[in-house]
Enzyme design. Sequence first.
Site, PDB file in Angstrom:
ATOM      1  N   THR A  16      -0.991   8.304  -6.467  1.00  0.00           N
ATOM      2  CA  THR A  16       0.215   8.760  -5.893  1.00  0.00           C
ATOM      3  C   THR A  16       1.422   9.107  -6.878  1.00  0.00           C
ATOM      4  O   THR A  16       1.385   7.897  -7.800  1.00  0.00           O
ATOM      5  CB  THR A  16       0.797   7.826  -4.180  1.00  0.00           C
ATOM      6  OG1 THR A  16       1.004   6.468  -4.570  1.00  0.00           O
ATOM      7  CG2 THR A  16      -0.171   7.745  -3.194  1.00  0.00           C
ATOM      8  N   GLY A  57      -0.161  -0.555  -5.236  1.00  0.00           N
ATOM      9  CA  GLY A  57       0.045  -2.052  -5.907  1.00  0.00           C
ATOM     10  C   GLY A  57      -0.453  -2.558  -7.231  1.00  0.00           C
ATOM     11  O   GLY A  57      -1.459  -2.927  -7.601  1.00  0.00           O
ATOM     12  N   GLU A  70      -2.703   4.785   3.376  1.00  0.00           N
ATOM     13  CA  GLU A  70      -3.869   5.570   4.087  1.00  0.00           C
ATOM     14  C   GLU A  70      -4.238   6.262   4.293  1.00  0.00           C
ATOM     15  O   GLU A  70      -5.154   5.963   5.352  1.00  0.00           O
ATOM     16  CB  GLU A  70      -4.959   3.395   4.309  1.00  0.00           C
ATOM     17  CG  GLU A  70      -5.111   2.891   3.324  1.00  0.00           C
ATOM     18  CD  GLU A  70      -5.919   2.706   1.678  1.00  0.00           C
ATOM     19  OE1 GLU A  70      -6.645   3.055   1.686  1.00  0.00           O
ATOM     20  OE2 GLU A  70      -5.401   2.069   0.618  1.00  0.00           O
TER      21      GLU A  70
END
Lengths: 663, 663
Positions: A147, A186, A431
């Site tokens: 992203t 992450g 997700e």
Amino acid sequence: MNADILKERNNSTVNLDHMKNFLGRILYGSEERFHELMNLRDRMVSKIRPISDENFYNLDRDEKYEIIYRKSLEIFDFLKENNISPDSPDINKLGIIGAVLGPEKILFTLHTAAFKVSIDLWGTEEQVKHWHSIMNSNYVVGTYIQTEIGHGTFVRGLETTATYNKKTQEFILNCPTLTSIKFWPGTAGITANFAIVMAKLIIDDKDYGVQAFVVQLRNLQDHKHMPGVETGDIGKKGGFESHDNGYVKFTNVRIPLLNMLAKNACVHPDGRFEKTGSELIMYACMLLLRAGLCSFGNCLLSLSITIAVRYSAVRRQTSNLEGIEPQIIEYQTQQYRIFQSLSTTYAYFFASNYLVKHIINVKNITNNFALIKPADLGKLHAISAGLKAQTFNSCLRFAQINRLCCGGHGYSAASGLIPIIQEADAGCTYEGDNVVLLLQTARYLLKCAQKGISPHLEFSFQSELKKSSLYKFFQAYFDIYHTLYDQLISEISGRMFSLVNETGLTEYQAWNECTVQLVQIAKLYVSIFIIWCSLSDINSNVDKNNQEALTELFELFVLYEITEDYSTNIMRLSVVDADQMKNFSERLYLLLKKVRQNAVVLVDSFNYLDSNLCSALGAHDGNVYEKLFDFARNSKFNQKEVHDGYTNILKPYFHRKKLRSHL
Amino acid sequence: MNADILKERNNSTVNLDHMKNFLGRILYGSEERFHELMNLRDRMVSKIRPISDENFYNLDRDEKYEIIYRKSLEIFDFLKENNISPDSPDINKLGIIGAVLGPEKILFTLHTAAFKVSIDLWGTEEQVKHWHSIMNSNYVVGTYIQTEIGHGTFVRGLETTATYNKKTQEFILNCPTLTSIKFWPGTAGITANFAIVMAKLIIDDKDYGVQAFVVQLRNLQDHKHMPGVETGDIGKKGGFESHDNGYVKFTNVRIPLLNMLAKNACVHPDGRFEKTGSELIMYACMLLLRAGLCSFGNCLLSLSITIAVRYSAVRRQTSNLEGIEPQIIEYQTQQYRIFQSLSTTYAYFFASNYLVKHIINVKNITNNFALIKPADLGKLHAISAGLKAQTFNSCLRFAQINRLCCGGHGYSAASGLIPIIQEADAGCTYEGDNVVLLLQTARYLLKCAQKGISPHLEFSFQSELKKSSLYKFFQAYFDIYHTLYDQLISEISGRMFSLVNETGLTEYQAWNECTVQLVQIAKLYVSIFIIWCSLSDINSNVDKNNQEALTELFELFVLYEITEDYSTNIMRLSVVDADQMKNFSERLYLLLKKVRQNAVVLVDSFNYLDSNLCSALGAHDGNVYEKLFDFARNSKFNQKEVHDGYTNILKPYFHRKKLRSHL
């Protein structure tokens, strides 16, 4: 043990050990495996101090990060010593790792679940070998970067480019705009040193779509950034204090040709682009990830309801006529709220575990999805997308209600409820945004309706189940679901048809005009999946009392859905009439009292340790106030009798004023 | 300015200045006062650096506490310089103080709103004089201490004792049990040095009920605890990082006779207890506090929807047929969610401000409530309790939805949405648990039904309003609400009657059996109050375009309630039929498009500064990504290129392993 909670346990009709084994079998495949894993869990928690003993929820972000970092490594070591792969789906259940980490996650989840998996899935044989050899001989912490600050759901919209240079046989990575800076991955901020990076492949100014590249972010000697790479943490969030999420900016970062994962599409040294495989298998592999996520999300909910039910048995509030404060579990409003959560988590438990097993089965019989039929893939995609969305929608909704049901103390970090809500909240977005996912499901349902085929999974157990007395008991309810589904989908199809053919909208516009309703049909479709899975599992329970308790709980679940979630459509489409609806409500109120008798043992059956719950309110022994007070005393604000705030602010302010002022 | 948000502003039919003045007049009483206060706000924010410039949301708790502490003192000084009392209800609006503090609260709120107010209300003339003289000549930071670790809602259940000693003419305060330790009072942990303490008065072993005592917690020289007093912070919570909440344990703390606030009940030196006043006025004074809370809770929601609407205009996502990513405000599912929030905050705005004005008016004409009729008090209690509950229920529900509507970035602390959700969450519990409050409202409604009297407030504007064309337009909707109310209350009364007279339950049991339904009727009662207040204010808007925009928004609010919140009961009780319900849905979808045209200007009309919002996503200029990236770069995790986590954990771990291991 607290007398009230003991009384609840003594009054229950449920056989606890049997219920634990029953749930353990469903969760871990067999009772043997369940006991093996519980044994492993107990050994792990005796070796690695759980975060519940670390005053974790009182700490600052830096401290939380370091604790989770250390314990993640300790857990990896422990698993290695026990010859268990950290990738094993068994282990990743909250019940095992959570005995040490509570609802927190291992820092290296993306390394195993995304970085390594991507290489294995998308790499050629040569690449897999190459990267595994690097991973085996270096301390690689990988992540997955997709992203961007301006782009989320819409993968084709990504702006980061990987431009191929024929001369040097390299790709040059760039984030050409503010909106193209990678955002959110992450551990990409400060922890990871390698990543899979999704970027638009450009050859001779032509765009070949988004491909996957292996990129080194930081060097392995001192963890400093590689040339042209800027990464950083994105700052605080609505949760996940212990994890960094990163932003990553590439400026002319050069990586060799080999680093583009080339199983499905490759670039030849001379710059020729070639499609070499199907993306279908890629999508298929996401199914298991998503089903696992359903199981994880529902585990969170089961943690939260364990806390709320136990506390409701212990807490006493307001006076009855005799001047005694009843346990709050006595109150109808409390029962109505917490038992909805309890019945939901059981129903979703059966459904998500069925889905996991079913997909593993499909994977096995289709040679790692290589032989999967597109029609089956469509069906599995529809249900897994919808179930993921509804799992996290439910988890967020009910975890929040559980917090409210615990009153003021529910708002203390000592309750353990806060990080569950925070994870559920994030889970509604990560997700796949839940609304987007439900609309993907709905798109499939609409197509099926137009083609006149059934979108529902065919359950191998269905014909047998229909012969059971349990099914006969629930048949009228099931008929309501199925009738409602048929009527709703035909109503929506009709409306879309009329918007296009009468109002003159384009298909695209008509679709958008129906999306609020389409979300509804997707939810109902998921519910139908859930009730079939639930009934099948409950029917397989051989302990009579336990089956009865589960049956009551399941009927309650169904009644909540019929009288609350779907009631408007049910009545509007005359699936049931007003009198029936009233009777359903009366039946629901009656079942609240029955479920109340078993509620504590039904949450005990989840078999969580206190260290899984990390909760003063949810402690197994019910001694909640001691634990709450302990937590309070351990506040970092109490390190000195006089806080620096007084010394640094109020006292000098007072002196500066030189007047004996009042506020 | 971002081109998309500019386009939204240009396309709106709303006259922004007029709308601001209209809302300002309602909120602050007159346009003049509104402009005066906006001027004050601008001066304040130019003098005191707002928290939005302090990287506040990236800080740890200690740092947040110190910043709010400092700025609270600066704000007090600024107000004093401007001859404005910090107690002034005008000032306490989030719009003013919030320009510096965002959604955070002044640290001394309980000093002014609870400590001082309690002394003034419950103290005798002599006591008021005494304590004001102490406050004037010392640096007193007061708070209000009531709840205990084992006791919340039920005041009579408090266990802390104040035992009178005739010989020394002192009270001796004790927390005799774990459950009696005071828990939760704001600033009682480390900040306050004085408190009002609610404790059971004991004279000669006889319990005279809970009374209020002034107790010094810490000495004024060095802020150390007074003998026998132990206080501390209770640790982290689901929010309020910048505030300490305290636990307080009293062990033989001696205070003089004078310290029991004695306006309503007093102890004579010889130990005689005497009731000297009515508690009615005490309760009446809570009304204003509660109405102010409604206004505050709805301000939070308006902050949150300002952020969500602006971001929805700027954010682009997923492709349309032409391959362009539309603004997400284009999507029906997005509109459906955020406009429910927008229409709700407008409706509650009118209602809560009406209630504040109405209660001030009652206060004035009843000589500070001394002459209030018990029947009027009952009515005001019912509506203020219900509106408080529904304000925070709505705020929590929609603030959470707004966060989800902002996707991933909504979950970043930079969004500014997180502390709003956290405050809303707490607000559902503090100052009265929402379920308990709604049941108090319901108890009143049931009594009214039994006596055959109307529980609804009589609006002075009602007969005039009914003549308006606006009322005529909405009359059919209003009829639905009123018909539903009558049918529901009679259904519940009937059920209770039958539970007592046919099933043989006691009144107490029957009440409990009906509480789920009773909560529903209380909510509906609040809705009826809201729609009347809204219609009246909208009717008073003289700008034709603005009135039209507000009318569309209000109709949308009503349609959400009818098709969503009350639909099941509406259909079950045949208030409308299936075709009508379908038409209402179609009308709702149509209105979404109309409201979309004005949405951005409707949130601009709230007139918040960027420093009120503290949000990258809600910035007025729409340049959200710059601000989001700024926030990321300011993460405390980025202070060094290599985080200590690597240096302290991974590197030594790697070396310790002495093997080139892989994860």
